[in-house]
Design a protein around this motif. Sequence first.
Motif, PDB file in Angstrom:
ATOM      1  N   SER A 184      15.500  -9.870 -19.772  1.00  0.00           N
ATOM      2  CA  SER A 184      16.330 -10.075 -18.552  1.00  0.00           C
ATOM      3  C   SER A 184      17.089  -8.597 -18.370  1.00  0.00           C
ATOM      4  O   SER A 184      17.328  -7.834 -19.414  1.00  0.00           O
ATOM      5  N   VAL A 185      17.073  -8.294 -17.142  1.00  0.00           N
ATOM      6  CA  VAL A 185      17.471  -6.855 -16.694  1.00  0.00           C
ATOM      7  C   VAL A 185      19.233  -7.053 -16.261  1.00  0.00           C
ATOM      8  O   VAL A 185      19.403  -7.923 -15.747  1.00  0.00           O
ATOM      9  N   PRO A 186      20.130  -6.153 -16.995  1.00  0.00           N
ATOM     10  CA  PRO A 186      21.541  -6.430 -16.809  1.00  0.00           C
ATOM     11  C   PRO A 186      21.747  -5.820 -15.431  1.00  0.00           C
ATOM     12  O   PRO A 186      20.889  -4.827 -14.924  1.00  0.00           O
ATOM     13  N   ALA A 187      22.781  -5.857 -15.119  1.00  0.00           N
ATOM     14  CA  ALA A 187      23.331  -5.141 -13.699  1.00  0.00           C
ATOM     15  C   ALA A 187      23.931  -3.810 -14.349  1.00  0.00           C
ATOM     16  O   ALA A 187      25.101  -3.782 -15.011  1.00  0.00           O
ATOM     17  N   THR A 188      23.296  -2.722 -14.034  1.00  0.00           N
ATOM     18  CA  THR A 188      23.773  -1.363 -14.636  1.00  0.00           C
ATOM     19  C   THR A 188      24.701  -0.633 -13.912  1.00  0.00           C
ATOM     20  O   THR A 188      25.033   0.437 -14.130  1.00  0.00           O
ATOM     21  N   GLY A 189      24.834  -1.035 -12.402  1.00  0.00           N
ATOM     22  CA  GLY A 189      25.851  -0.302 -11.372  1.00  0.00           C
ATOM     23  C   GLY A 189      25.023   0.276 -10.390  1.00  0.00           C
ATOM     24  O   GLY A 189      26.015   0.868  -9.318  1.00  0.00           O
ATOM     25  N   GLY A 190      23.744   0.268 -10.578  1.00  0.00           N
ATOM     26  CA  GLY A 190      23.179   1.307  -9.359  1.00  0.00           C
ATOM     27  C   GLY A 190      21.575   1.581  -9.759  1.00  0.00           C
ATOM     28  O   GLY A 190      21.248   1.030 -10.796  1.00  0.00           O
ATOM     29  N   TRP A 191      20.853   1.918  -8.720  1.00  0.00           N
ATOM     30  CA  TRP A 191      19.481   2.056  -8.722  1.00  0.00           C
ATOM     31  C   TRP A 191      19.188   3.334  -9.658  1.00  0.00           C
ATOM     32  O   TRP A 191      18.151   3.337 -10.046  1.00  0.00           O
ATOM     33  N   GLN A 192      20.218   4.037 -10.031  1.00  0.00           N
ATOM     34  CA  GLN A 192      19.902   5.496 -10.918  1.00  0.00           C
ATOM     35  C   GLN A 192      21.086   5.143 -12.098  1.00  0.00           C
ATOM     36  O   GLN A 192      21.389   6.454 -12.674  1.00  0.00           O
TER      37      GLN A 192
ATOM     38  N   GLN B 190       9.643   7.761  -7.724  1.00  0.00           N
ATOM     39  CA  GLN B 190      10.688   8.388  -7.375  1.00  0.00           C
ATOM     40  C   GLN B 190      11.304   9.314  -8.429  1.00  0.00           C
ATOM     41  O   GLN B 190      11.256   9.142  -9.515  1.00  0.00           O
ATOM     42  N   ALA B 191      11.682  10.541  -8.052  1.00  0.00           N
ATOM     43  CA  ALA B 191      12.543  11.545  -8.927  1.00  0.00           C
ATOM     44  C   ALA B 191      13.715  10.534  -9.586  1.00  0.00           C
ATOM     45  O   ALA B 191      14.446  10.002  -8.858  1.00  0.00           O
ATOM     46  N   SER B 192      13.808  10.843 -10.898  1.00  0.00           N
ATOM     47  CA  SER B 192      14.822   9.839 -11.640  1.00  0.00           C
ATOM     48  C   SER B 192      15.963  10.734 -12.017  1.00  0.00           C
ATOM     49  O   SER B 192      15.750  11.966 -12.573  1.00  0.00           O
ATOM     50  N   ALA B 193      17.217  10.291 -11.605  1.00  0.00           N
ATOM     51  CA  ALA B 193      18.408  11.011 -12.317  1.00  0.00           C
ATOM     52  C   ALA B 193      18.371  10.883 -13.852  1.00  0.00           C
ATOM     53  O   ALA B 193      19.104  11.732 -14.624  1.00  0.00           O
ATOM     54  N   ASP B 194      17.461  10.137 -14.491  1.00  0.00           N
ATOM     55  CA  ASP B 194      17.362  10.022 -15.984  1.00  0.00           C
ATOM     56  C   ASP B 194      16.308  11.272 -16.524  1.00  0.00           C
ATOM     57  O   ASP B 194      16.026  10.869 -17.645  1.00  0.00           O
ATOM     58  N   GLY B 195      15.714  11.646 -15.477  1.00  0.00           N
ATOM     59  CA  GLY B 195      14.881  12.572 -16.039  1.00  0.00           C
ATOM     60  C   GLY B 195      13.295  12.189 -15.732  1.00  0.00           C
ATOM     61  O   GLY B 195      13.106  10.918 -15.609  1.00  0.00           O
ATOM     62  N   GLY B 196      12.424  13.048 -15.287  1.00  0.00           N
ATOM     63  CA  GLY B 196      11.041  12.527 -15.044  1.00  0.00           C
ATOM     64  C   GLY B 196      10.913  11.663 -13.659  1.00  0.00           C
ATOM     65  O   GLY B 196      11.890  12.038 -12.696  1.00  0.00           O
ATOM     66  N   PHE B 197      10.206  10.604 -13.465  1.00  0.00           N
ATOM     67  CA  PHE B 197      10.005  10.048 -12.512  1.00  0.00           C
ATOM     68  C   PHE B 197      10.159   8.660 -12.848  1.00  0.00           C
ATOM     69  O   PHE B 197       9.457   7.995 -13.949  1.00  0.00           O
ATOM     70  N   ASN B 198      10.735   7.507 -11.946  1.00  0.00           N
ATOM     71  CA  ASN B 198      10.697   6.265 -12.542  1.00  0.00           C
ATOM     72  C   ASN B 198      10.138   5.481 -11.306  1.00  0.00           C
ATOM     73  O   ASN B 198       9.675   5.888 -10.292  1.00  0.00           O
TER      74      ASN B 198
ATOM     75  N   ALA C 244       0.826  -1.329  -0.144  1.00  0.00           N
ATOM     76  CA  ALA C 244       0.007  -0.095   0.014  1.00  0.00           C
ATOM     77  C   ALA C 244       0.798   1.199   0.132  1.00  0.00           C
ATOM     78  O   ALA C 244       1.927   1.389   0.536  1.00  0.00           O
ATOM     79  N   GLY C 245       0.441   2.305  -0.810  1.00  0.00           N
ATOM     80  CA  GLY C 245       1.051   3.666  -0.666  1.00  0.00           C
ATOM     81  C   GLY C 245       2.159   3.697  -1.763  1.00  0.00           C
ATOM     82  O   GLY C 245       2.810   2.657  -2.163  1.00  0.00           O
ATOM     83  N   ASN C 246       2.521   4.883  -1.938  1.00  0.00           N
ATOM     84  CA  ASN C 246       3.675   5.395  -2.687  1.00  0.00           C
ATOM     85  C   ASN C 246       4.863   5.389  -1.854  1.00  0.00           C
ATOM     86  O   ASN C 246       5.126   6.548  -1.369  1.00  0.00           O
ATOM     87  N   ALA C 247       5.519   4.577  -2.189  1.00  0.00           N
ATOM     88  CA  ALA C 247       7.062   4.515  -1.360  1.00  0.00           C
ATOM     89  C   ALA C 247       7.759   5.817  -1.534  1.00  0.00           C
ATOM     90  O   ALA C 247       8.503   6.514  -0.592  1.00  0.00           O
ATOM     91  N   GLY C 248       7.757   6.126  -2.809  1.00  0.00           N
ATOM     92  CA  GLY C 248       8.750   7.521  -3.038  1.00  0.00           C
ATOM     93  C   GLY C 248       8.042   8.884  -2.703  1.00  0.00           C
ATOM     94  O   GLY C 248       8.466   9.880  -2.707  1.00  0.00           O
ATOM     95  N   GLY C 249       6.402   8.646  -2.699  1.00  0.00           N
ATOM     96  CA  GLY C 249       5.735   9.805  -2.129  1.00  0.00           C
ATOM     97  C   GLY C 249       5.995  10.986  -3.177  1.00  0.00           C
ATOM     98  O   GLY C 249       5.387  12.246  -2.870  1.00  0.00           O
ATOM     99  N   VAL C 250       6.019  10.852  -4.616  1.00  0.00           N
ATOM    100  CA  VAL C 250       6.007  11.838  -5.443  1.00  0.00           C
ATOM    101  C   VAL C 250       5.169  11.504  -6.786  1.00  0.00           C
ATOM    102  O   VAL C 250       4.647  10.412  -6.898  1.00  0.00           O
ATOM    103  N   TYR C 251       4.461  12.718  -7.265  1.00  0.00           N
ATOM    104  CA  TYR C 251       3.899  12.580  -8.811  1.00  0.00           C
ATOM    105  C   TYR C 251       2.330  12.206  -8.815  1.00  0.00           C
ATOM    106  O   TYR C 251       1.642  12.922  -9.253  1.00  0.00           O
TER     107      TYR C 251
END
Length: 801
Positions: A592-600, A533-541, A518-525
């Motif tokens: 399949s998702v690769p290991a990109t090096g981090g959550w952002q 959550q706000a994304s370093a890639d732009g916008g919200f992820n 339940a609930g929006n863990a990032g609390g945005v948008y």
Amino acid sequence: MKTNYALLTLCACALLSGARPAAAQTPSFQHVFIVVFENEEVGSVIGNPAAPYINQLAATYGTATNAYAITHPSLPNYMALTSGTTAFTTDCVGCVTTVPNIADSLEAAGRSWTAYFEDFPGGCGTSDSGAYAAKHNPFAHYASITSAPARCAAHMAPFSQFTHDLAANALADYIWITPNLCDDMHDCSVGTGDAWLAGIAPQILQSPAFANSVLLVLFDEGTSNANGGGQVPLIVASPWTPPGFKSATAVNHYNVLRTIEDAWSLPALGQSASASAMSDFFPLAATTQPSEQVLYSSDVTISGSAWMKVADPTAAGGFEVVNPDHGADALSAPLAVPASYVEASFNAVAGVRYRVWLRMRAQLDSKWNDSVFEQFTGAVDAEGHAVYPTGTSNGIIVNLWPCATCQSIGWGWQRNAYWLADTGDVWFAATGTHRIRIQTREDGSAIDQIVISPSRYVTAAPGAVTNDTTIVPKPGVPPAPSGTSTPFGGTARTIPGTIAGSDFDEGGEGVAYHDTTAGNAGGVYRATDVDLQASADGGFNIGWIAPGEWLKFSVNVAAAGAYTVTFRVAAPGSGGTFHLEMNGVNVTGAISVPATGGWQAWQNVSQAVVLSAGPQVARLVFDSAGAWGGIANLNTMQFTSTHATGSTPFTGSPLAVPGTIEVEQFDNGGEGVAYHDTTAGNAGGAFRSTDVDIEPTSAGGYDVGWVSAGEWLNYTVNVASTARYAVAFWVACLGPGGTFHLEANGINVSGTIAIPDTGGWQAWQTVTSSVSLNAGVQVLRLVMDTSGPNAVGNFDAFTFK
């Protein structure tokens, strides 16, 4: 889509500090097989060269190195194994007890049991007869059984019946086997008993009945008085037992009984109530259960050009992989380094028997087009020997026709070749991801489904061998939700274009999305349960994603055709998977998702898809987490057309299919839009003022000539119904011609077609193919692939039936 990061931190610290893995559990066995031998200490069997098979079995599965019998002589030990009490102190013949026993527990729980005895005289078997010893039959000593002759007849049988029941897959849940006085090593040598077991155990291990089952090979007593009855051999064979596993835990016959009781939630009998199950033999059961593996053609990768994916409305997920018929001779064996093949990944559990099924179709339903080779990574036989490896000339032949004259029409399921002994069964030496490779034996075959089954389909095919319509669902894939969602902001997202993951539809939980917390863990948008959550890639992820969650997007696809969809993902580990559906159909297969090096730390993963035109609902489904525990963060998905045409019908209306299409009536739109021609101007000077070369035909009308490799023509058509069509092309060539193919919405549906030497540029012949088309308006493209000595050939018309 929440993840408890504090918990993850604590778990990571625990692992670094050497915390123990989760305890093993006792699986709920499909069958329990018990084989009881006589009067040997562990040292006289384990490591004895006279017992090669028993030692091989121990090395392949697991051994209790600290196992003991309860007492002496034989009968009390047999009673302990089946009731948790010794009941007697001697090998009394005809004596009975009223203590509760495993047979009573099994029947009360709705489970079945059968005890097989070599040289069994029948009846209740309460007296010795030849090499049959009643003291080795515990069931003949329970009053609840011997007082009911019908119960004896229903549950006690001669061992000769066992092989029949095994072959018919008609075994009970609980199977007890006692060899005769020679084969059980009582009166004869260890080597004699080993040879007897070598004749029966492989049949068990390779049978459908062994799927998710356990085989216990043990001895009633030893020759010493250690712990009461001597230290005895005890071997545990199961899909959850690692090869060569050795348990030093002290166990006896009460532990064996308790293991069965725990597996089936039976009451603990007698002394078994104070014993523990031998769960350490099943470490894989806590985290790994064998499951059905179902692959569609959308899940496979293709190497080389002989195989291709084509649209097919009768196929699972709307696609098949095809190896077009070029009339090549059948290969006698797979190639170690094939030029072209199909591969797919799947998961398997070590030691489990898997039966592999393909749903195939032969071009023109011909026996000369209906077989392929299968190979695997890490496959072994029931004894642990490597089999059918990729990179070798060893493989399983899968031949669709079930006999030389038994024609299979349309789709059909097959697992082997009718004239060979291969069963289509494989095991795997290690638990984890493996790959199946399929390569050509006879060209002309198509495949849409691969089922690798540990249980459900080991005794019967998923569907019929001819005229089959079975689509096997993928286990664990969330069903398409009910309820109507609406576009976020009121307007459907446009394809081609970029769609923000945060712009999923309106409609709430279970309608527009499914989120496990339940609930929006990032609390945005947005104020929903989807975690943003706000994304370093732009916008919200989208973040905190859990397996089984999904999001809907109302979209409008501008034109039917082939697209590339690119997902922006970020993850600290690899292995998470997701897929995209359009109107409930999985169009991407597992991504399949690769290991990109981090959550952002954002990267692209892309997949080719084919989409129909118009309004529809896309659903993004998150399937599984990687071994590190998470799936990924997701920001956007971008759709790029790889087959945009912009051409329009020549006559103003789409051409009808079925029907005949005159080649010169290609679409309007000009060079690079409606057609591609490598030379300027119309060399024939007839019919149309374009760069396509058109001339009058000898039979009236017009043909397209002076055709070169790389040229193509578009035709907007309206297909009356979703079906498979026979298509005939009228072609002419002076000398050997080149090759061409037909595409529908950017997908090669015909395979490569060769033009023969017809004897002249106006000597017309037909060449044919079989194609699958979806109903509705779409664009066909006639593509010239290779030239012959003079040209590709001349084209007059093509007809669909």
